[in-house]
Design a protein around this motif. Structure first.
Motif, short mmCIF file in Angstrom:
data_model
loop_
_atom_site.label_atom_id
_atom_site.label_comp_id
_atom_site.label_asym_id
_atom_site.label_seq_id
_atom_site.Cartn_x
_atom_site.Cartn_y
_atom_site.Cartn_z
N GLN A 1 0.83 -1.21 0.00
CA GLN A 1 0.00 0.00 0.00
C GLN A 1 0.86 1.26 0.00
OE1 GLN A 1 -3.68 0.06 -0.04
NE2 GLN A 1 -2.93 2.01 -0.83
N ASP B 1 0.85 3.97 -2.96
CA ASP B 1 0.55 5.39 -2.74
C ASP B 1 1.65 6.28 -3.31
OD1 ASP B 1 -1.77 4.69 -1.47
OD2 ASP B 1 -0.97 4.87 0.56
N VAL C 1 -0.53 4.23 -7.96
CA VAL C 1 -1.40 3.16 -8.47
C VAL C 1 -2.11 2.51 -7.28
CG1 VAL C 1 0.11 2.68 -10.45
CG2 VAL C 1 0.41 1.37 -8.35
N THR C 2 -2.96 1.53 -7.54
CA THR C 2 -3.64 0.86 -6.43
C THR C 2 -2.76 -0.27 -5.88
OG1 THR C 2 -4.71 -0.74 -7.88
CG2 THR C 2 -5.90 1.32 -7.46
N ARG C 3 -3.08 -0.69 -4.66
CA ARG C 3 -2.32 -1.79 -4.05
C ARG C 3 -2.43 -3.06 -4.89
NH1 ARG C 3 -2.75 -6.19 -1.42
NH2 ARG C 3 -5.01 -6.19 -1.38
N GLN C 4 -3.62 -3.27 -5.49
CA GLN C 4 -3.82 -4.47 -6.30
C GLN C 4 -2.91 -4.45 -7.53
OE1 GLN C 4 -6.31 -2.80 -4.85
NE2 GLN C 4 -6.99 -4.39 -3.44
N THR C 5 -2.63 -3.25 -8.04
CA THR C 5 -1.73 -3.16 -9.20
C THR C 5 -0.30 -3.53 -8.79
OG1 THR C 5 -3.12 -1.57 -10.34
CG2 THR C 5 -0.80 -1.57 -10.94
N ASN D 1 0.45 -5.50 -6.37
CA ASN D 1 0.37 -6.96 -6.17
C ASN D 1 0.47 -7.69 -7.52
OD1 ASN D 1 -0.83 -9.62 -5.80
ND2 ASN D 1 -1.34 -8.93 -3.76
N ALA D 2 -0.24 -7.19 -8.52
CA ALA D 2 -0.24 -7.84 -9.85
C ALA D 2 1.15 -7.73 -10.49
CB ALA D 2 -1.29 -7.19 -10.74
N TYR E 1 1.08 -8.42 -14.45
CA TYR E 1 0.92 -7.16 -15.15
C TYR E 1 2.28 -6.51 -15.33
CZ TYR E 1 -0.17 -2.27 -15.96
OH TYR E 1 -0.20 -1.00 -16.49
#
Lengths: 139, 79
Positions: free
Chosen positions: B23, B27, B31-35, B37-38, B44
């Protein structure tokens, strides 16, 4: 991997569309098979369905924003949206061709209108399904 | 969906930055935390801009954070 705000939003839209437009086509299908061919007869049903869809989608987004953490779309979200949109556009194109064919063979307007409406519905569903697929498997 | 050819050492680099969370990194690079992670999971490939931002946050050259295909094996053999 927990799902992002954007992915949850897609799930809400997916089930909202199935519930509301699925109901519309169920009722409209029964009306057509019952012999109703006047397009104006379907307008109240369509208006009610549209209002219900807006309420469900807006309500779902509001609940998600209250419960979860709202996130701005990022580059991965945009890429997934573009790919899903590109992959699902053939549904709309195929049905448009079907609608034109229907016009050539002078099908009832009620059939052509519902074919086009159904294609918009299926195209949107396909787009959402592709988005969910890419969120789950990667892009 | 075939995994991306781009491999990375983000997990390891986060560990060396006092176990920076996904996270926190998300920040800082926008990007988002999921991005994040991906990206870490190889699901990705980030844009060049995000890749540069990640490398800059960890204070390493781009090729230290990301490797492509066979290059990845060569780099991991050196570490």
């Amino acid at each position: 991997m927990s799902s992002s705000y954007a992915e949850k939003s897609v799930w809400v839209q997916f089930f909202g569309l199935i519930a509301i437009l699925g109901s519309y086509f169920l009722v409209a299908g029964m009306m057509i098979s019952g012999g109703v061919t006047s397009l104006i007869t379907f307008v109240p049903l369509f208006i009610v369905s549209t209002i219900a869809l807006v309420i469900i989608l807006a309500g779902g987004q509001i609940i998600m924003a209250i419960v979860g953490r709202s996130e701005a779309p990022d580059e991965r979200y945009r890429l997934i949206s573009w790919r899903a949109h590109s992959n699902s556009s053939w549904v709309l194109a195929a049905a448009t061709s079907g609608g034109i064919t229907g016009l050539v063979f002078s099908f009832e307007p009620v059939w052509i209108a519902h074919l086009l409406l159904l294609s918009m519905f299926l195209s949107e569903l396909a787009k959402l399904a592709f988005q969910i697929f890419y969120y789950r498997t990667g892009v | 969906m075939a995994p991306t050819q781009v491999r990375n050492r983000i997990r390891e680099l986060r560990f060396h930055q006092n176990e920076m969370t996904q996270q926190e990194l998300a920040d800082r690079i926008g990007v988002t935390r999921q991005t994040v992670n991906a990206i870490e999971a190889g699901k990705y490939s980030p844009s060049l801009e995000v890749a540069f931002r990640i490398a800059r946050i960890f204070g390493v050259p781009l090729e230290d954070a990301f490797q492509y295909g066979a290059d990845a094996d060569a780099v991991s053999g050196l570490l």
